[in-house]
Design an enzyme around this catalytic site. Structure first.
Site, mmCIF file in Angstrom:
data_model
loop_
_atom_site.group_PDB
_atom_site.id
_atom_site.type_symbol
_atom_site.label_atom_id
_atom_site.label_comp_id
_atom_site.label_asym_id
_atom_site.label_seq_id
_atom_site.Cartn_x
_atom_site.Cartn_y
_atom_site.Cartn_z
ATOM 1 C CG ASN A 7 -1.838 1.205 1.256
ATOM 2 O OD1 ASN A 7 -1.451 2.314 0.889
ATOM 3 N ND2 ASN A 7 -3.079 1.008 1.676
ATOM 4 C CD GLU A 34 -5.009 4.100 0.935
ATOM 5 O OE1 GLU A 34 -5.573 5.201 0.866
ATOM 6 O OE2 GLU A 34 -4.535 3.644 1.993
ATOM 7 C CG ASP A 146 -4.767 -2.116 3.247
ATOM 8 O OD1 ASP A 146 -5.210 -2.823 4.175
ATOM 9 O OD2 ASP A 146 -4.629 -0.886 3.343
ATOM 10 C CG ASN A 148 -8.126 -1.413 5.609
ATOM 11 O OD1 ASN A 148 -7.329 -0.913 6.420
ATOM 12 N ND2 ASN A 148 -8.438 -0.819 4.476
ATOM 13 C CG ASP A 217 -0.822 -4.043 4.056
ATOM 14 O OD1 ASP A 217 -1.362 -3.495 3.090
ATOM 15 O OD2 ASP A 217 -0.594 -3.463 5.152
ATOM 16 C CG ASP A 246 -0.070 4.911 6.160
ATOM 17 O OD1 ASP A 246 0.050 4.579 4.959
ATOM 18 O OD2 ASP A 246 -1.150 5.279 6.662
ATOM 19 C CG HIS A 247 0.084 0.367 4.454
ATOM 20 N ND1 HIS A 247 -0.754 -0.662 4.821
ATOM 21 C CD2 HIS A 247 -0.663 1.496 4.501
ATOM 22 C CE1 HIS A 247 -1.963 -0.180 5.063
ATOM 23 N NE2 HIS A 247 -1.942 1.128 4.880
#
Length: 256
Positions: A7, A34, A146, A148, A217, A246-247
């Site tokens: 991501n 993303e 991802d 989530n 993920d 942030d991933h």
DNA sequence: ATGGTTGCTTAGCAA
């Protein structure tokens, strides 16, 4: 074959980082989520110059998924198989060396019980049906992305703090397990049983240096692919340095 | 401690 899921949290913002990493890590296939860019903004030419083909499905501002590969990507599909007209670009699939590969970005769900949460649960049902369809045609299937969802407490830095919260609730975990029930294996767990392995850390409150993260993920593999999975891990280095996503990328290596 | 960070877009939402 090394397959990575990342991501990237805006492809335009992190394009330089992506290309440096491609040259260094030299993965065979990368599933991105993303990308946050429309298809006309996707750096297809630059990737070609770097030795990668690509398929992509994006939209303005949010969501967006892609697959990039050193070899041909066949039969691009940018939907969840059903006829539902979904304005959110969250799925793309293509075939690489006879392996059907999905890059997916599951809805976040916002808060347990919200409309977005219910949409997330329904979306997982649709994903499961779509993957089952792919399994009719392909023995080798990978579902990367991802999700989530942190599948178990060992995927959460502080399970008591996160108990029942978004990404950790029982309904979401059930939705994730329903993918395992159709024969998909969580590749990281084939090789690593320990806690503390995360793929996402909040930008706030020094979450990364404190390793206060979640593993949301995943690379899921059909039985045939799982049997070929010789290693798996998280590339924590990519969460470090200037302007990271942030991933961190998660990866799995498959024998021929 | 109900905060805080980032991206997209430009005030406020999404994550």
């Amino acid at each position: 074959m090394k397959v990575v899921s990342w991501n990237i949290n805006s492809l335009r913002r992190r394009q330089d980082r992506l290309f440096e990493w491609l040259m260094k890590a030299s993965p065979d296939v990368v599933c991105l989520q993303e990308t946050k860019c429309s298809d006309d903004q996707f750096p297809e030419m630059a990737l070609t110059a770097a030795g990668y083909r690509s398929v992509f499905h994006g939209q303005k501002s949010y969501n967006g998924v892609a697959i990039i590969s050193r070899t041909d990507l066949l039969d691009r599909q940018a939907s969840l198989c059903d006829e539902v007209d979904d304005p959110q670009a969250r799925v793309i699939a293509a075939t690489v060396s006879g392996i059907r590969i999905f890059s997916i970005y599951a809805p976040n769900g916002q808060a347990v019980g919200s409309d977005a949460f219910n949409y997330k649960l329904k979306w997982f049902d649709r994903l499961r049906s779509c993957v089952r369809q792919a399994q009719q045609k392909f023995v080798n299937v990978l579902v990367c992305g991802d999700f989530n969802v942190a599948p178990e407490d060992r995927d959460v830095h502080d399970p008591m703090l996160w108990r029942g919260a978004i990404m950790c609730s029982e309904l979401e975990r059930e939705a994730f397990r329903s993918l395992e029930q159709i024969g998909l294996r969580d590749t990281l767990r084939i090789h690593h049983l320990e806690s503390g392995l995360f793929s996402w850390w909040d930008y706030r409150l020094l979450a990364f240096p404190k390793n206060r993260g979640l593993r949301i993920d995943e690379i899921l593999a059909s039985e045939n692919m799982a049997a070929r999975c010789v290693a798996a891990g998280v590339d924590r280095e990519m969460r470090k340095g200037k302007e990271p996503s942030d991933h961190a990328p998660v990866w799995a290596e498959f024998s021929p």
